[in-house]
Design a protein around this motif. Structure first.
Motif, PDB file in Angstrom:
ATOM      1  N   THR A  92      -5.819 -12.671   9.354  1.00  0.00           N
ATOM      2  CA  THR A  92      -5.966 -12.368  10.481  1.00  0.00           C
ATOM      3  C   THR A  92      -7.456 -12.012  11.395  1.00  0.00           C
ATOM      4  O   THR A  92      -7.478 -13.021  12.092  1.00  0.00           O
ATOM      5  CB  THR A  92      -6.061 -10.455  10.265  1.00  0.00           C
ATOM      6  OG1 THR A  92      -3.782 -10.969   9.348  1.00  0.00           O
ATOM      7  CG2 THR A  92      -5.199 -10.336  11.963  1.00  0.00           C
ATOM      8  N   LEU A  93      -8.410 -11.978  10.474  1.00  0.00           N
ATOM      9  CA  LEU A  93      -9.386 -11.759  11.508  1.00  0.00           C
ATOM     10  C   LEU A  93     -10.457 -12.473  10.898  1.00  0.00           C
ATOM     11  O   LEU A  93     -11.626 -12.292  10.643  1.00  0.00           O
ATOM     12  CB  LEU A  93     -10.223 -10.150  12.446  1.00  0.00           C
ATOM     13  CG  LEU A  93      -9.235 -10.143  13.394  1.00  0.00           C
ATOM     14  CD1 LEU A  93      -8.882  -8.542  13.566  1.00  0.00           C
ATOM     15  CD2 LEU A  93      -9.020 -11.272  14.563  1.00  0.00           C
ATOM     16  N   ASP A  94     -10.542 -13.239   9.770  1.00  0.00           N
ATOM     17  CA  ASP A  94     -11.354 -13.693   8.391  1.00  0.00           C
ATOM     18  C   ASP A  94     -12.442 -12.186   7.712  1.00  0.00           C
ATOM     19  O   ASP A  94     -13.603 -12.649   7.400  1.00  0.00           O
ATOM     20  CB  ASP A  94     -12.678 -14.530   9.198  1.00  0.00           C
ATOM     21  CG  ASP A  94     -11.897 -15.646   9.619  1.00  0.00           C
ATOM     22  OD1 ASP A  94     -10.858 -16.717   8.659  1.00  0.00           O
ATOM     23  OD2 ASP A  94     -12.496 -16.163  10.517  1.00  0.00           O
ATOM     24  N   GLY A  95     -11.366 -11.360   7.588  1.00  0.00           N
ATOM     25  CA  GLY A  95     -12.069  -9.998   6.762  1.00  0.00           C
ATOM     26  C   GLY A  95     -13.110  -9.473   8.182  1.00  0.00           C
ATOM     27  O   GLY A  95     -13.297  -8.455   7.394  1.00  0.00           O
ATOM     28  N   LEU A  96     -12.936  -9.824   9.408  1.00  0.00           N
ATOM     29  CA  LEU A  96     -13.719  -8.532  10.029  1.00  0.00           C
ATOM     30  C   LEU A  96     -12.974  -7.025  10.171  1.00  0.00           C
ATOM     31  O   LEU A  96     -14.298  -6.406  10.356  1.00  0.00           O
ATOM     32  CB  LEU A  96     -14.370  -9.466  11.370  1.00  0.00           C
ATOM     33  CG  LEU A  96     -15.172  -8.782  12.101  1.00  0.00           C
ATOM     34  CD1 LEU A  96     -16.612  -8.293  12.042  1.00  0.00           C
ATOM     35  CD2 LEU A  96     -15.271  -9.295  13.470  1.00  0.00           C
TER      36      LEU A  96
ATOM     37  N   ALA B 254     -13.464   0.118  -4.461  1.00  0.00           N
ATOM     38  CA  ALA B 254     -11.460  -0.001  -3.626  1.00  0.00           C
ATOM     39  C   ALA B 254     -11.899  -1.005  -2.892  1.00  0.00           C
ATOM     40  O   ALA B 254     -13.106  -0.752  -1.962  1.00  0.00           O
ATOM     41  CB  ALA B 254     -11.682   1.285  -2.465  1.00  0.00           C
ATOM     42  N   ALA B 255     -11.239  -2.042  -2.419  1.00  0.00           N
ATOM     43  CA  ALA B 255     -11.365  -3.536  -1.642  1.00  0.00           C
ATOM     44  C   ALA B 255      -9.548  -3.421  -1.332  1.00  0.00           C
ATOM     45  O   ALA B 255      -7.883  -3.427  -1.793  1.00  0.00           O
ATOM     46  CB  ALA B 255     -10.887  -4.316  -2.653  1.00  0.00           C
ATOM     47  N   ALA B 256      -9.423  -4.119  -0.309  1.00  0.00           N
ATOM     48  CA  ALA B 256      -7.879  -3.894   0.710  1.00  0.00           C
ATOM     49  C   ALA B 256      -8.432  -4.919   1.682  1.00  0.00           C
ATOM     50  O   ALA B 256      -9.756  -4.728   2.452  1.00  0.00           O
ATOM     51  CB  ALA B 256      -7.974  -2.664   1.242  1.00  0.00           C
ATOM     52  N   GLY B 257      -8.054  -5.453   2.994  1.00  0.00           N
ATOM     53  CA  GLY B 257      -7.739  -6.135   3.888  1.00  0.00           C
ATOM     54  C   GLY B 257      -7.340  -5.897   5.059  1.00  0.00           C
ATOM     55  O   GLY B 257      -7.033  -4.507   4.831  1.00  0.00           O
TER      56      GLY B 257
END
Length: 166
Positions: free
Chosen positions: A92-96, A63-66
């Motif tokens: 938004t936050l570079d994926g963090l 499952a992939a989500a940002g």
């Protein structure tokens, strides 16, 4: 019969991140189904998919989500299959934000999590999970490891030639 891997993304904008996983899985001969589902916009569909995944022949869900990245957790809440989360980098936050949302699951709802945009490793991990009961797939993974080892040895040889010329 071999188990399938589901590759689920929260938005079609995540597709480019998932291409390496899809290619890796297909390259190993693993049947792969790719879908868009949202933890927030289609929660009933996500839950229904996850609840019936085992009966539908799946062995692992990726499952992939940002951003809020609740997709992997929602899917994991509705199945006993292993779920691998891929946090997707966003503006938004570079994926963090997605990494923290994916990795910080409550007790009883595990989600294996790979690096931000780490689709290739997610596919390899899914293959390793399936290879626990599939000797042919285990042999393919061993071959992949040997190829990586040979590639590093060749790079080292080339480096040593450059160093000798200094």
């Amino acid at each position: 019969m071999s188990k399938k891997v589901a590759v689920i993304m929260g938005s079609d904008s995540d597709f480019p991140v998932l291409v390496p996983a899809i290619k890796r899985l297909k390259g190993m001969g693993i049947e792969t189904e790719v879908r868009v589902m949202s933890a927030h916009r289609t929660p009933a569909a996500a839950a229904a998919f996850s609840e019936s995944a085992r009966e539908n022949g799946f062995g692992v869900i990726i499952a992939a989500a940002g951003k809020a990245a609740h997709l992997a957790g929602v899917l994991a809440a509705h199945t006993t299959l292993p779920v691998i989360g891929i946090p997707v980098k966003s503006s938004t936050l570079d994926g963090l934000d997605a990494l923290l949302a994916t990795v910080q699951m409550p007790s009883g709802i595990p989600v294996a999590t790979v690096a931000i945009d780490g689709a290739d490793n997610a596919a390899i991990l899914a293959a390793q999970m399936l290879a626990l009961s599939d000797d042919c797939l285990a042999q393919k993974l061993n071959g992949m490891k040997r190829e990586m080892e040979e590639g590093v040895a060749k790079k080292n040889e080339a480096l040593q030639e450059k160093v000798a010329q200094l």
